[in-house]
Every structure is written in structure tokens, then in C-alpha cells.
Design a protein around this motif. Sequence first.
Motif, short mmCIF file in Angstrom:
data_model
loop_
_atom_site.label_atom_id
_atom_site.label_comp_id
_atom_site.label_asym_id
_atom_site.label_seq_id
_atom_site.Cartn_x
_atom_site.Cartn_y
_atom_site.Cartn_z
N ASN A 145 0.80 -1.23 0.00
CA ASN A 145 0.00 0.00 0.00
C ASN A 145 0.83 1.28 0.00
O ASN A 145 0.33 2.35 0.31
CB ASN A 145 -1.00 -0.01 1.16
CG ASN A 145 -2.11 -1.01 0.92
OD1 ASN A 145 -1.85 -2.21 0.78
ND2 ASN A 145 -3.35 -0.53 0.86
N VAL A 146 2.10 1.14 -0.32
CA VAL A 146 2.92 2.34 -0.59
C VAL A 146 3.51 2.19 -1.98
O VAL A 146 3.78 1.08 -2.44
CB VAL A 146 4.06 2.55 0.44
CG1 VAL A 146 3.51 2.89 1.81
CG2 VAL A 146 4.98 1.35 0.51
N ARG A 147 3.67 3.33 -2.63
CA ARG A 147 4.28 3.33 -3.97
C ARG A 147 5.38 4.38 -3.97
O ARG A 147 5.13 5.54 -3.60
CB ARG A 147 3.20 3.66 -5.00
CG ARG A 147 3.71 3.56 -6.44
CD ARG A 147 2.57 3.66 -7.44
NE ARG A 147 1.94 4.99 -7.42
CZ ARG A 147 1.20 5.48 -8.42
NH1 ARG A 147 0.98 4.76 -9.50
NH2 ARG A 147 0.66 6.68 -8.33
N ILE A 148 6.57 3.97 -4.37
CA ILE A 148 7.69 4.91 -4.39
C ILE A 148 7.76 5.57 -5.77
O ILE A 148 7.97 4.89 -6.78
CB ILE A 148 9.04 4.20 -4.10
CG1 ILE A 148 8.96 3.35 -2.81
CG2 ILE A 148 10.18 5.21 -4.02
CD1 ILE A 148 8.79 4.14 -1.55
N LEU A 149 7.60 6.89 -5.79
CA LEU A 149 7.59 7.61 -7.07
C LEU A 149 8.94 8.18 -7.45
O LEU A 149 9.11 8.67 -8.57
CB LEU A 149 6.59 8.78 -7.01
CG LEU A 149 5.11 8.47 -6.76
CD1 LEU A 149 4.27 9.72 -6.99
CD2 LEU A 149 4.62 7.33 -7.62
N GLY A 150 9.89 8.17 -6.50
CA GLY A 150 11.20 8.73 -6.82
C GLY A 150 11.96 9.15 -5.58
O GLY A 150 11.73 8.60 -4.50
N LEU A 151 12.85 10.12 -5.77
CA LEU A 151 13.74 10.54 -4.68
C LEU A 151 13.60 12.03 -4.42
O LEU A 151 13.21 12.81 -5.29
CB LEU A 151 15.20 10.25 -5.06
CG LEU A 151 15.56 8.82 -5.50
CD1 LEU A 151 17.05 8.74 -5.81
CD2 LEU A 151 15.18 7.80 -4.43
N MET A 152 13.93 12.42 -3.19
CA MET A 152 13.96 13.84 -2.82
C MET A 152 15.29 14.14 -2.14
O MET A 152 15.84 13.28 -1.45
CB MET A 152 12.80 14.14 -1.86
CG MET A 152 12.66 15.61 -1.47
SD MET A 152 13.60 16.09 0.00
CE MET A 152 12.27 16.29 1.18
N GLY A 153 15.80 15.34 -2.34
CA GLY A 153 17.03 15.73 -1.67
C GLY A 153 17.08 17.22 -1.40
O GLY A 153 16.45 18.01 -2.12
N ILE A 154 17.78 17.58 -0.34
CA ILE A 154 17.98 18.99 0.02
C ILE A 154 19.47 19.27 -0.04
O ILE A 154 20.25 18.62 0.67
CB ILE A 154 17.47 19.28 1.45
CG1 ILE A 154 16.02 18.81 1.62
CG2 ILE A 154 17.61 20.76 1.79
CD1 ILE A 154 15.52 18.87 3.07
N ALA A 155 19.86 20.21 -0.88
CA ALA A 155 21.28 20.52 -1.03
C ALA A 155 21.77 21.35 0.15
O ALA A 155 20.98 21.97 0.88
CB ALA A 155 21.52 21.28 -2.33
N THR A 156 23.06 21.36 0.33
CA THR A 156 23.68 22.19 1.36
C THR A 156 23.30 23.66 1.13
O THR A 156 23.25 24.12 -0.01
CB THR A 156 25.22 22.06 1.28
OG1 THR A 156 25.55 20.68 1.37
CG2 THR A 156 25.89 22.83 2.39
#
Length: 231
Positions: A145-156
Motif C-alpha cells: 500500500n505504498v508506492r515509491i515515485l522517486g527521490l527527494m534531496g535537500i542541497a547544502t
Amino acid sequence: MSIADNLLKYKNELDLAGVKLVAVSKNHPADAALEAYNAGQRIFGENLVQEMVEKQEQLPKDIEWHLIGHLQSNKVKYIAPFIKLIESVDSLKLLKEINKQAIKNNRVIDCLLQIYIADEDTKFGLAFDEAIELLRSEEFATFKNVRILGLMGIATNTALEGQTKAEFQELKVLFDGIKLSFFRKEDSFKEISMGMSSDYKLAIAEGSTMVRIGSNIFGKRVIKHWKTEKE
Ligand SMILES: *Cc1c(COP(=O)(O)O)cnc(C)c1O
């Protein structure tokens, strides 16, 4: 410029680039978000569960809410009925709870894995090898019941453009590798959420599909949180 003017400027620029805009309304009152909504914005990002739930209750129900801040497992239940995308999944334990609450709500919840790309101690996220380990785990394979759509990141947070660019490139390389290894047949795995007010142009140049912009649309954040959330 008004919120509506700022919003339209970004919307036009990002529509042309084919990049989704997440308007980050955190620390701004619901009225501010409503002004952006009335100018056509539908995707909003918040980093605190309580603030998101309050706004969700007050604002139009066709808003797509994205959680972009660290999420504690015991708070998943408050957003599970309506959340559109949890961008900040940073552990298997959290994903397990999201799956559980998704089942209770008879739905699938879309998520991004938050990857630690910054050179700072203060940011949450999975290290590259932790992300791979999570995706390889037997337990992950049982989460229907979860679907991974991609990635997230926060730059310095830095004025050194070269560093920011390198961090975005790392996230893109990881995305491509994960896509090939784990999601080759899944068209839904296609999002790279990277870029904020100060670095969204760099992020788009490096392959971002979704940018999270707050202060450049809404101005300086005005709501103060006197109680900081504790673990
Ligand atoms: C606050 C926040 C943003 C927006 O930051 P701005 O600099 O105001 O555009 C984007 N992403 C995350 C994860 C945030 O917490």
C-alpha cells in the motif's frame, strides 16, 4: 509583488520547463495559501503535520498536499486519509507505518525516499547505501500500500554553486541507478524532487522534475512555532 504575481511567474517558468511546482506554505497562514490557490496553484508543501492538518481542514479539498519535513511514525495516522505525496521517507520503519495506515484508509500512499546529499549534520535522509538496502529488503517487498515515485534531496545551504550542482548531480545518478535496478518497469518511478528558492534553477539544469519553493512565493515566513516538535 503579490503572492499571486510571484506564483504566476514561477508557474509559467516551470510549466515551460515541464517541472512541477510545490508551493511551500509552511509558516504562512492559510489565507496566504488560499491566495496562491486562487491564482491556480494546487500542490502545496508543509513540513509539520499539525500545521498541514489545520490548513487541510480550512482550505479547498482539491489541494494536493505534500509532506516535505521529517515525519515521526506516530503522526502518520493524521495525514494518511488525505496526503498526496510524502516526500520525506527516511527509514524502513516509517515506510512500514505508512503502509499500515494506508491499509487502514483503504488506499495506496505515494512516497519519495529522502536522500541525504548535503554536507550538513542537520538534514534528515537516507545515505545512498541505506536507500539501496531498504529497497532490497524482504520487508519492503511486502508493503503493497505504498508506492515509491522517486527521490527527494535537500542541497547544502551554501553560496558555492559548484557544490550545490555536484549534490544535485549525485542525486540524479542515484535516481538513474535505482530506476534501472528496482523500478525499470514502473513508469510511476519518475520524480526527482530537488531545488528550493535559492537553487531551483541549478536543480532543473541537473534533472529535477519537482521543485519546492517557499519564500520566493510567500515572502519571509511569519508563523512562529514556539514549541519545536520533539522526537
Ligand atoms: C522550507 C523548505 C523548502 C522551501 O524553502 P524556500 O527556501 O523557502 O524556498 C523546500 N524544501 C524543504 C524540505 C523545506 O523544508
